[in-house]
Design a protein around this motif. Sequence first.
Motif, mmCIF file in Angstrom:
data_model
loop_
_atom_site.group_PDB
_atom_site.id
_atom_site.type_symbol
_atom_site.label_atom_id
_atom_site.label_comp_id
_atom_site.label_asym_id
_atom_site.label_seq_id
_atom_site.Cartn_x
_atom_site.Cartn_y
_atom_site.Cartn_z
ATOM 1 N N HIS A 3 -4.693 -5.581 -29.444
ATOM 2 C CA HIS A 3 -5.387 -4.764 -28.434
ATOM 3 C C HIS A 3 -5.637 -3.355 -28.970
ATOM 4 O O HIS A 3 -6.709 -2.779 -28.758
ATOM 5 C CB HIS A 3 -4.577 -4.714 -27.138
ATOM 6 C CG HIS A 3 -5.202 -3.853 -26.093
ATOM 7 N ND1 HIS A 3 -6.395 -4.177 -25.487
ATOM 8 C CD2 HIS A 3 -4.839 -2.656 -25.588
ATOM 9 C CE1 HIS A 3 -6.723 -3.217 -24.634
ATOM 10 N NE2 HIS A 3 -5.802 -2.288 -24.672
ATOM 11 N N THR A 6 -8.567 -3.421 -31.180
ATOM 12 C CA THR A 6 -9.776 -3.583 -30.372
ATOM 13 C C THR A 6 -10.210 -2.248 -29.779
ATOM 14 O O THR A 6 -11.396 -1.906 -29.782
ATOM 15 C CB THR A 6 -9.543 -4.623 -29.253
ATOM 16 O OG1 THR A 6 -9.142 -5.853 -29.849
ATOM 17 C CG2 THR A 6 -10.784 -4.847 -28.432
ATOM 18 N N VAL A 7 -9.245 -1.467 -29.285
ATOM 19 C CA VAL A 7 -9.560 -0.155 -28.712
ATOM 20 C C VAL A 7 -10.107 0.779 -29.787
ATOM 21 O O VAL A 7 -11.135 1.435 -29.596
ATOM 22 C CB VAL A 7 -8.320 0.461 -28.021
ATOM 23 C CG1 VAL A 7 -8.564 1.918 -27.646
ATOM 24 C CG2 VAL A 7 -7.945 -0.350 -26.801
ATOM 25 N N THR A 9 -11.541 0.004 -32.601
ATOM 26 C CA THR A 9 -12.850 -0.489 -33.020
ATOM 27 C C THR A 9 -13.915 -0.046 -32.020
ATOM 28 O O THR A 9 -14.998 0.399 -32.405
ATOM 29 C CB THR A 9 -12.841 -2.026 -33.159
ATOM 30 O OG1 THR A 9 -11.898 -2.376 -34.179
ATOM 31 C CG2 THR A 9 -14.208 -2.565 -33.500
ATOM 32 N N ALA A 10 -13.601 -0.168 -30.735
ATOM 33 C CA ALA A 10 -14.554 0.254 -29.703
ATOM 34 C C ALA A 10 -14.842 1.749 -29.801
ATOM 35 O O ALA A 10 -15.991 2.180 -29.666
ATOM 36 C CB ALA A 10 -14.026 -0.100 -28.320
ATOM 37 N N THR A 63 -18.248 -4.635 -25.794
ATOM 38 C CA THR A 63 -17.157 -4.153 -26.650
ATOM 39 C C THR A 63 -16.227 -3.225 -25.870
ATOM 40 O O THR A 63 -14.999 -3.346 -25.966
ATOM 41 C CB THR A 63 -17.721 -3.428 -27.891
ATOM 42 O OG1 THR A 63 -18.516 -4.349 -28.634
ATOM 43 C CG2 THR A 63 -16.604 -2.892 -28.777
ATOM 44 N N GLU A 66 -14.236 -5.407 -23.411
ATOM 45 C CA GLU A 66 -13.179 -6.165 -24.089
ATOM 46 C C GLU A 66 -11.990 -5.271 -24.444
ATOM 47 O O GLU A 66 -10.842 -5.694 -24.372
ATOM 48 C CB GLU A 66 -13.727 -6.806 -25.370
ATOM 49 C CG GLU A 66 -12.710 -7.624 -26.117
ATOM 50 C CD GLU A 66 -13.257 -8.210 -27.409
ATOM 51 O OE1 GLU A 66 -12.441 -8.695 -28.209
ATOM 52 O OE2 GLU A 66 -14.475 -8.184 -27.631
ATOM 53 N N ALA A 67 -12.270 -4.026 -24.782
ATOM 54 C CA ALA A 67 -11.206 -3.084 -25.147
ATOM 55 C C ALA A 67 -10.486 -2.526 -23.918
ATOM 56 O O ALA A 67 -9.473 -1.850 -24.052
ATOM 57 C CB ALA A 67 -11.786 -1.933 -25.966
#
Length: 111
Positions: A3, A6-7, A9-10, A63, A66-67
């Motif tokens: 997670h 993901t954060v 990356t966002a 994106t 998802e984050a």
Amino acid sequence: MSHLDTVFTALAHPLRREVLSVLSGRDDGVAEIEELAERLEGVSEAESTARLRAALHHTHLPTLDEAGLAEYDPRSGAVRYRESPMKELVESAVRSSRDPRSRKSRSSTDS
């Protein structure tokens, strides 16, 4: 991907950071995709508002959703800022740093 990854990356893309800035600056934290596309046209490299809207719809808003940084409803086009992602991010980082398995894997990669 974790997670946390993901954060990060966002948040790595400047347009997504601008979306969050617009949303967080609103009293209700809500905007429509059309409004975001018009407002962010000068920030984006997209050739037109229509192309920016398509990029927001297909890439950037999913994106962020998802984050856990925003909620995006592709059917209605509504986008809502989530106020607590940083708190959750910090708590997640703290939890992973306390996990002995996490420390082992980090120390073996640090060598």
